[in-house]
Design a protein around this motif. Structure first.
Motif, PDB file in Angstrom:
ATOM      1  N   HIS A 152       0.828  -1.212   0.000  1.00 25.68           N
ATOM      2  CA  HIS A 152       0.000   0.000   0.000  1.00 25.68           C
ATOM      3  C   HIS A 152       0.866   1.267   0.000  1.00 25.68           C
ATOM      4  CE1 HIS A 152      -3.398   2.659   0.928  1.00 25.68           C
ATOM      5  NE2 HIS A 152      -2.551   3.245   1.755  1.00 25.68           N
ATOM      6  N   HIS A 157      -2.140  -1.641  -4.662  1.00 25.38           N
ATOM      7  CA  HIS A 157      -3.320  -1.951  -3.846  1.00 25.38           C
ATOM      8  C   HIS A 157      -3.973  -3.293  -4.214  1.00 25.38           C
ATOM      9  CE1 HIS A 157      -2.769   2.176  -2.578  1.00 25.38           C
ATOM     10  NE2 HIS A 157      -2.683   2.479  -3.866  1.00 25.38           N
ATOM     11  N   CYS A 168      -6.142  -4.425  -1.069  1.00 25.67           N
ATOM     12  CA  CYS A 168      -6.575  -3.491  -0.029  1.00 25.67           C
ATOM     13  C   CYS A 168      -8.106  -3.409  -0.043  1.00 25.67           C
ATOM     14  CB  CYS A 168      -6.014  -2.102  -0.300  1.00 25.67           C
ATOM     15  SG  CYS A 168      -4.219  -1.994  -0.237  1.00 25.67           S
ATOM     16  N   HIS A 170      -9.784  -0.596   0.926  1.00 27.65           N
ATOM     17  CA  HIS A 170     -10.269   0.783   0.779  1.00 27.65           C
ATOM     18  C   HIS A 170     -10.835   1.000  -0.619  1.00 27.65           C
ATOM     19  CE1 HIS A 170      -6.619   1.692  -1.526  1.00 27.65           C
ATOM     20  NE2 HIS A 170      -5.909   1.152  -0.543  1.00 27.65           N
TER      21      HIS A 170
HETATM   22 ZN   LIG Z   1      -4.069   0.265  -0.524  1.00 24.28          ZN
END
Ligand SMILES: [Zn+2]
Length: 194
Positions: A152, A157, A168, A170
């Motif tokens: 990250h 990601h 990730c 998010h």
């Molecule tokens: Zn990320």
């Protein structure tokens, strides 16, 4: 009905930040039996002696300890391994994150690595999230989430190496979020090789 006993033996500061997942069969106990200062030669031994007395108190009361949460005191670790077979032992994350923060501070002082200082809070937050958002305490998953921070911070990601946590969670980054100063691979390499 039998209850699971969790003993929390940690720095008082940590108690304010404690998040333990409890159910109706779980009993959380804070026991802090610290010896008088004249009973032990130094503060480190005081903590260790306090842990032993706290555990002894619970045993004398006929309680079986299911889980013990402590800091990373080496002497405690050895004693727990030798004396508390069958008890789950966890480190409190406040101490682990504090140690990581100190290492990041040191890295940020190295030439061309000052950007690490700006990432310190995010990285330690990620550590809390990795443990706190894995309520079944799946250690492999916690590690996989934690390791993903390496990708990250380099603006990667997806396709993380650990198969347990490959992307990730998010949302896709907005344009202004993409302007963040990311870490380059040479800093990561330095961090791992020193
Ligand atoms: Zn990320």
């Amino acid at each position: 009905m039998a209850q699971n006993i969790i003993l929390v033996f940690v720095h008082l500061y940590f108690l304010e930040q404690l998040h333990v997942y409890l159910n109706q069969n779980t009993c959380l106990i804070f026991v802090l039996f610290f010896p008088q200062s004249n009973e032990v030669p130094n503060s480190s031994l005081c903590e260790h002696e306090g842990l032993k007395r706290s555990v002894r108190f619970l045993k004398d009361e006929g309680l079986e300890l299911d889980t013990l949460i402590t800091d990373r005191h080496r002497q405690n670790n050895k004693w727990i391994k030798e004396n508390l077979d069958g008890t789950n032992h966890f480190y409190d994350i406040w101490h682990v994150a504090k140690g990581t923060g100190k290492k990041l501070d040191a890295l940020a002082k190295v030439k061309d690595c000052d950007i690490v200082g700006k990432w310190k809070q995010s990285i330690t937050n990620h550590m809390y999230w990795s443990a706190g958002c894995t309520p079944d305490n799946n250690a492999d998953m916690i590690v996989a989430k934690w390791e993903s921070v390496i990708q990250h911070v380099q603006n990667i990601h997806t396709n993380h190496q650990n198969a347990l946590f490959q992307s990730c969670l998010h949302d896709p980054l907005e344009d202004d979020e993409r302007e963040i100063k990311w870490l380059n691979p040479s800093i990561i390499y330095y961090a791992y090789s020193n």
